[in-house]
Enzyme design. Structure first.
Site, PDB file in Angstrom:
ATOM      1  N   GLY A 155      -4.317  -8.367   8.549  1.00  0.00           N
ATOM      2  CA  GLY A 155      -4.335  -7.392   9.838  1.00  0.00           C
ATOM      3  C   GLY A 155      -5.820  -6.934  10.140  1.00  0.00           C
ATOM      4  N   ARG A 156      -5.876  -5.573  10.809  1.00  0.00           N
ATOM      5  CA  ARG A 156      -7.096  -5.115  10.838  1.00  0.00           C
ATOM      6  C   ARG A 156      -7.866  -4.739   9.595  1.00  0.00           C
ATOM      7  NH1 ARG A 156      -3.658  -1.958  15.055  1.00  0.00           N
ATOM      8  NH2 ARG A 156      -2.413  -1.481  13.151  1.00  0.00           N
ATOM      9  N   ILE A 157      -7.315  -4.428   8.506  1.00  0.00           N
ATOM     10  CA  ILE A 157      -7.875  -4.051   7.312  1.00  0.00           C
ATOM     11  C   ILE A 157      -8.281  -5.206   6.808  1.00  0.00           C
ATOM     12  CG2 ILE A 157      -7.968  -2.771   5.147  1.00  0.00           C
ATOM     13  CD1 ILE A 157      -6.030  -0.802   6.691  1.00  0.00           C
ATOM     14  N   ARG A 178       1.708 -13.834   7.731  1.00  0.00           N
ATOM     15  CA  ARG A 178       2.961 -14.529   8.388  1.00  0.00           C
ATOM     16  C   ARG A 178       2.249 -15.432   9.368  1.00  0.00           C
ATOM     17  NH1 ARG A 178       6.568  -9.707   9.863  1.00  0.00           N
ATOM     18  NH2 ARG A 178       4.440  -9.252  10.700  1.00  0.00           N
ATOM     19  N   ILE A 237      -4.478  -2.300  -2.312  1.00  0.00           N
ATOM     20  CA  ILE A 237      -4.673  -1.071  -1.504  1.00  0.00           C
ATOM     21  C   ILE A 237      -3.619  -1.010  -0.467  1.00  0.00           C
ATOM     22  CG2 ILE A 237      -7.214  -1.029  -1.681  1.00  0.00           C
ATOM     23  CD1 ILE A 237      -7.513  -2.027   1.024  1.00  0.00           C
ATOM     24  N   ALA A 238      -2.760  -1.780  -0.596  1.00  0.00           N
ATOM     25  CA  ALA A 238      -1.412  -1.735   0.357  1.00  0.00           C
ATOM     26  C   ALA A 238      -0.426  -0.984   0.094  1.00  0.00           C
ATOM     27  CB  ALA A 238      -1.077  -3.088   0.617  1.00  0.00           C
ATOM     28  N   ARG A 239       0.519  -1.062  -0.761  1.00  0.00           N
ATOM     29  CA  ARG A 239       1.513   0.184  -0.864  1.00  0.00           C
ATOM     30  C   ARG A 239       1.886  -0.278  -2.329  1.00  0.00           C
ATOM     31  NH1 ARG A 239      -0.130   3.203   2.256  1.00  0.00           N
ATOM     32  NH2 ARG A 239       1.102   4.313   3.937  1.00  0.00           N
ATOM     33  N   GLU A 268       4.787   5.980  -6.889  1.00  0.00           N
ATOM     34  CA  GLU A 268       3.642   7.135  -7.113  1.00  0.00           C
ATOM     35  C   GLU A 268       4.131   8.340  -6.710  1.00  0.00           C
ATOM     36  OE1 GLU A 268       0.945   4.721  -4.370  1.00  0.00           O
ATOM     37  OE2 GLU A 268       0.944   6.599  -3.011  1.00  0.00           O
ATOM     38  N   HIS A 286      -4.526   6.810  -4.558  1.00  0.00           N
ATOM     39  CA  HIS A 286      -4.117   6.166  -3.163  1.00  0.00           C
ATOM     40  C   HIS A 286      -5.017   7.128  -2.329  1.00  0.00           C
ATOM     41  CE1 HIS A 286      -0.659   5.269  -0.340  1.00  0.00           C
ATOM     42  NE2 HIS A 286      -1.851   5.311   0.514  1.00  0.00           N
ATOM     43  N   ILE A 287      -6.359   6.746  -2.448  1.00  0.00           N
ATOM     44  CA  ILE A 287      -7.582   7.682  -1.677  1.00  0.00           C
ATOM     45  C   ILE A 287      -8.240   6.550  -0.782  1.00  0.00           C
ATOM     46  CG2 ILE A 287      -7.878   9.358  -3.365  1.00  0.00           C
ATOM     47  CD1 ILE A 287     -10.317   7.743  -4.313  1.00  0.00           C
TER      48      ILE A 287
HETATM   49  C1  DGY Z   1      -2.198   4.860   5.164  1.00  0.00           C
HETATM   50  O1  DGY Z   1      -2.586   5.353   6.308  1.00  0.00           O
HETATM   51  O2  DGY Z   1      -1.008   4.306   5.341  1.00  0.00           O
HETATM   52  C2  DGY Z   1      -2.711   5.143   3.986  1.00  0.00           C
HETATM   53  O3  DGY Z   1      -2.317   4.344   2.871  1.00  0.00           O
HETATM   54  C3  DGY Z   1      -2.669   6.769   3.494  1.00  0.00           C
HETATM   55  O4  DGY Z   1      -0.900   6.981   3.223  1.00  0.00           O
END
Ligand code: DGY
Length: 331
Positions: A155-157, A178, A237-239, A268, A286-287
């Site tokens: 995606g964008r990131i 996908r 860095i997703a979830r 978390e 999560h920063i």
């Molecule tokens: C987001 O914006 O989804 C970051 O992970 C902060 O929750």
């Protein structure tokens, strides 16, 4: 409804400027302690709520808050919100896309580099007073420049990370998503879509940016880690939940893969104990989107959405814009 101000709950502490803007329009209740409220503490009969990626908004909460009309998050990820349940009850939901893309990509790239070059591990060694002499292979890691960058979730990131890798570090970019990107987006990154297993087998540095959903739960588990190169790194860095943290801790302990960089964790702020004891992992709380200007922009976008949603306007980043076409009644 029209003669009294909507009551807006700001579920977590945030910038004073954002609260001041809300106060111009609404009666605002702020969580001054910044405690993470369990659901039963979320105030009943609220009309609009400003949330982060942490608060769970589900059918139980919605049924307990029949006056709720808008749930506006300062996060881009919204797996904590039951979007179909909100839509079914006419509750407008918004998230905060775009404003955090570049900041989050900066962080993802930094975490990947710190992981590849063993920055945390070597800093801890130095702080422990264990550095007595230079040696040829001390904390020798893997190169980032010229290596193969694998991105899961384009995606964008993901695309912003690919830009950094390809244009800044001469990396070969492969990705799995996908859907394939349009050729006009792939071409400047020389990005190549590959099957997920091929991504895992070929990447020197795997970066995970796929949103969490039941479909992406444990997308990286023991089988997937087993496909990776022993020299590879993994950055999430997703979830939390996209990676099976127990399987990852095991893969790091046995050096099945070289190292990992993790900004997000299953359950978390709890962290799997196995991740806390292995040296070859960089851990951050999560920063990824946490620069002051970006967090402020995310916050203002949530406020823009709340003001519009409760004042009969068009929220700029609504996730269920179909509700707007039903002629939602203004506050
Ligand atoms: C987001 O914006 O989804 C970051 O992970 C902060 O929750």
């Amino acid at each position: 409804m029209a003669d009294r101000k909507a009551v807006v709950l700001v579920a977590r502490r945030t910038f004073d400027d954002a609260i001041a803007r809300l106060r111009e329009h609404f009666e605002v209740r702020v969580n001054d302690d910044d405690a993470v409220w369990p659901q039963d503490e979320l105030i009943r009969r609220l009309q609009g709520v400003y949330i982060t990626g942490s608060e769970q908004i589900d059918a139980t909460l919605l049924d307990a808050c029949p006056d709720l009309r808008a749930v506006c998050s300062m996060a881009v990820g919204y797996n904590n919100v039951d979007l179909p349940a909100c839509t079914a009850r006419g509750v407008l939901v918004s998230n905060a896309p775009d404003v955090l893309t570049e900041t989050t990509a900066d962080f993802g790239f930094a975490l990947m580099m710190a992981t590849a070059r063993r920055i945390s591990e070597s800093e801890h060694f130095l702080r422990r007073g264990e550095w007595h002499k230079w040696s040829y292979d001390m904390f020798a890691g893997s190169d980032v420049h010229g290596s193969t960058l694998g991105i899961l979730g384009m995606g964008r990131i993901g695309q912003a990370i690919a830009r950094r890798g390809h244009l800044g570090f001469g990396m070969r970019v492969i990705y799995h998503n996908r859907s394939r990107l349009a050729p006009a987006l792939e071409a400047p990154l020389a990005a190549q879509w590959v099957e997920k297993d091929a991504l895992l087998q070929q990447a020197d540095h795997l970066v995970i940016v796929v949103p969490y959903s039941p479909a992406s739960h444990h997308a990286i588990g023991a089988r997937e880690l087993g496909l990776m190169k022993p020299s590879a790194t993994l950055t999430n860095i997703a979830r939390g939940g996209v990676v099976d943290d127990a399987a990852l801790a095991q893969a790091l302990a046995t050096r099945r893969i070289a190292a990992a960089g993790l900004d997000v964790f299953e359950g978390e702020p709890q962290v799997h104990p196995g991740l806390l004891t292995v040296p070859n992992v960089v851990l951050t709380p999560h920063i990824a989107s946490a620069s002051i200007p970006t967090r402020l922009a995310m916050s203002h976008l949530a406020v823009d959405n709340l003001i519009a949603a409760l004042s009969g306007g068009r929220p700029p980043t609504a996730l269920n814009p179909e509700l707007l076409n039903r002629g939602a009644e203004p506050a």
